[in-house]
Design an enzyme around this catalytic site. Structure first.
Site, PDB file in Angstrom:
ATOM      1  N   LYS A  52      34.823  17.747  27.584  1.00  0.00           N
ATOM      2  CA  LYS A  52      33.471  17.971  27.055  1.00  0.00           C
ATOM      3  C   LYS A  52      33.375  19.366  26.419  1.00  0.00           C
ATOM      4  O   LYS A  52      32.788  19.534  25.344  1.00  0.00           O
ATOM      5  CB  LYS A  52      32.430  17.807  28.174  1.00  0.00           C
ATOM      6  CG  LYS A  52      32.242  16.357  28.607  1.00  0.00           C
ATOM      7  CD  LYS A  52      31.444  16.200  29.903  1.00  0.00           C
ATOM      8  CE  LYS A  52      31.464  14.742  30.365  1.00  0.00           C
ATOM      9  NZ  LYS A  52      30.839  14.504  31.676  1.00  0.00           N
ATOM     10  N   GLN A  96      27.955  17.344  36.476  1.00  0.00           N
ATOM     11  CA  GLN A  96      29.055  16.384  36.590  1.00  0.00           C
ATOM     12  C   GLN A  96      28.996  15.678  37.945  1.00  0.00           C
ATOM     13  O   GLN A  96      28.876  16.329  38.986  1.00  0.00           O
ATOM     14  CB  GLN A  96      30.400  17.109  36.399  1.00  0.00           C
ATOM     15  CG  GLN A  96      31.606  16.199  36.364  1.00  0.00           C
ATOM     16  CD  GLN A  96      31.639  15.270  35.146  1.00  0.00           C
ATOM     17  OE1 GLN A  96      31.085  15.586  34.097  1.00  0.00           O
ATOM     18  NE2 GLN A  96      32.273  14.131  35.285  1.00  0.00           N
ATOM     19  N   ASP A 119      22.260  13.569  29.687  1.00  0.00           N
ATOM     20  CA  ASP A 119      22.978  12.472  30.348  1.00  0.00           C
ATOM     21  C   ASP A 119      22.080  11.239  30.510  1.00  0.00           C
ATOM     22  O   ASP A 119      22.569  10.154  30.814  1.00  0.00           O
ATOM     23  CB  ASP A 119      23.427  12.920  31.754  1.00  0.00           C
ATOM     24  CG  ASP A 119      24.941  13.019  31.879  1.00  0.00           C
ATOM     25  OD1 ASP A 119      25.647  12.410  31.058  1.00  0.00           O
ATOM     26  OD2 ASP A 119      25.402  13.705  32.808  1.00  0.00           O
TER      27      ASP A 119
HETATM   28  N1  GUN Z   1      30.800  11.266  36.144  1.00  0.00           N
HETATM   29  C1  GUN Z   1      31.351  10.171  35.606  1.00  0.00           C
HETATM   30  N2  GUN Z   1      30.765   9.877  34.428  1.00  0.00           N
HETATM   31  C2  GUN Z   1      29.822  10.799  34.230  1.00  0.00           C
HETATM   32  C3  GUN Z   1      28.882  11.037  33.188  1.00  0.00           C
HETATM   33  O1  GUN Z   1      28.774  10.315  32.187  1.00  0.00           O
HETATM   34  N3  GUN Z   1      28.086  12.117  33.353  1.00  0.00           N
HETATM   35  C4  GUN Z   1      28.163  12.911  34.434  1.00  0.00           C
HETATM   36  N4  GUN Z   1      27.320  13.935  34.521  1.00  0.00           N
HETATM   37  N5  GUN Z   1      29.016  12.735  35.406  1.00  0.00           N
HETATM   38  C5  GUN Z   1      29.840  11.678  35.304  1.00  0.00           C
END
Ligand code: GUN
Length: 284
Positions: A52, A96, A119
Site C-alpha cells: 500500500k 490494518q 476502507d
Molecule cells: N486485512 C485484510 N484485508 C484488509 C483490508 O482490505 N483492509 C484492512 N484495513 N485490513 C485488511
C-alpha cells in the site's frame, strides 16, 4: 475462456489516478494523504501495508504508516486515530486488520472519521452503501465491481452466488450486486450444500481462504468465476479458493490468483483516498 486481468486494470486505474493527483496539486494545492496504522508483527499484514505504501508513492500521494507494538492499548490506538482525524494533510485512514485479541476491532473502526474511512468499514458508510447512497465502499468488493464494468459484464438479472459472508468482503459484495440488480445468494460456513447453489449460478464470487474449495463439478458451463481467496501453500506458492486448472476451461471469464482481484484492492484504496481528498473542504 477469457482471463480477467486485474494487474493490468489496476495499472490503468493507477495511471489515471496519477493524472488526477497532478491536477489536484496544481489546481487546489491538495496532495492526497493516507495514514496506515498497523499493530503487531504479522508478516502477511506487513507485506500488505508495504504494498500500500509503495502504491501511494507511485501515484504521488503523501503517506504515513504508524507501526505499533503488539502490546499497545486500545486507548493509545484511539488517540492516534483521533490525531489523524484532525490532521488536514490526511484524507484516508486505514487500520490494518486483524488487530490483536485484546483490542476490540468494532470500537476502533467506529472512531475513524467516516469522511476519512477509505476502507469503507465504518457503520456510517456501510449503511449508506446498503441504501445505495454515495459512500466509501470496501476496496475488494469495489475492485470486483470495477472488473465487471471494464469487461462489460452485465449484472442485471444475473444469478450470483457469493461464497463467504465477512463484513469486509462477502456482505458488501452482495449489497453492491443487489444494487446492480443481480439476484444474489450469500452462502457461508453453515450452508448445508454449497454446490447446490454454485451449480446454478451465472456468476460465482468466492472469498473464504480455502484452497480448492470450488471445483469443476460445482460450476456450470459458461459461468463467470471471481476468486478473492489468497492462500499461501507450504511450497510458498500463492493460490486462490478455486481449483483454477480444472475450473477455468468451463468458464466464460475467470480471475487468476495472483494477478486477479488482489491488485484491484490496492487500486480501489487509492481511488477512495483520491475521492476523499477531492471532497476535502466541501460541505458534505
Ligand atoms: N486485512 C485484510 N484485508 C484488509 C483490508 O482490505 N483492509 C484492512 N484495513 N485490513 C485488511
Amino acid at each position: 475462456m477469457q482471463l480477467i486481468d486485474g494487474k493490468s486494470l489496476s495499472n490503468k486505474v493507477q495511471i489515471s489516478i496519477s493524472k488526477e493527483v497532478e491536477k489536484l496539486k496544481q489546481q487546489r494545492n491538495i496532495v492526497p494523504g493516507l495514514a496506515v496504522i498497523i499493530v503487531g508483527n504479522d508478516p502477511a499484514s506487513h507485506a500488505y501495508v508495504s504494498m500500500k505504501e509503495k502504491a501511494c508513492k507511485k501515484v504521488g500521494f503523501y503517506s504515513i504508516t504508524h507501526k505499533m507494538p503488539e502490546g499497545i492499548t486500545q486507548d493509545e490506538i484511539i488517540e492516534i486515530i483521533k490525531m489523524m482525524n484532525n490532521n488536514p494533510h490526511i484524507h484516508g485512514i486505514l487500520v490494518q486488520l486483524p488487530l490483536p485479541k485484546h483490542i476490540d476491532t468494532d470500537t476502533i473502526l467506529e472512531v475513524i472519521d467516516p469522511k476519512k474511512d477509505v476502507d469503507g468499514f465504518h457503520a456510517y458508510n456501510i449503511g449508506r452503501m446498503v441504501t445505495n447512497l454515495d459512500s466509501f465502499v470496501s476496496c475488494t468488493p469495489l475492485g470486483v465491481m470495477k472488473m465487471f464494468e471494464e469487461y462489460n459484464i452485465d449484472l442485471e438479472g444475473k444469478d450470483v452466488v457469493v461464497v463467504g459472508a465477512s463484513n469486509i468482503v462477502g456482505k458488501p459484495m452482495a449489497m453492491l450486486l443487489l444494487n446492480a440488480n443481480a439476484t444474489v445468494t450469500i452462502t457461508h460456513i453453515y450452508t448445508k450444500d454449497l454446490s447446490k447453489y454454485t451449480k446454478e449460478a451465472d456468476i460465482v464470487i468466492v472469498g473464504v481462504g480455502r484452497p480448492n474449495l470450488i471445483t469443476a463439478d460445482m460450476i456450470k458451463d459458461g459461468a463467470i468465476v471471481i476468486d478473492i481467496g489468497i492462500n499461501r501453500l507450504e511450497d510458498g506458492s500463492l493460490v486462490g479458493d478455486v481449483d483454477f486448472e480444472n475450473v477455468a476451461p468451463k468458464c466464460s471469464y475467470i480471475t487468476p490468483v495472483p494477478g486477479g482481484v488482489g491488485p484491484m484492492t490496492i487500486a480501489m484504496l487509492l481511488s477512495n483516498t483520491l475521492k476523499s481528498a477531492k471532497q476535502f473542504g466541501e460541505n458534505i
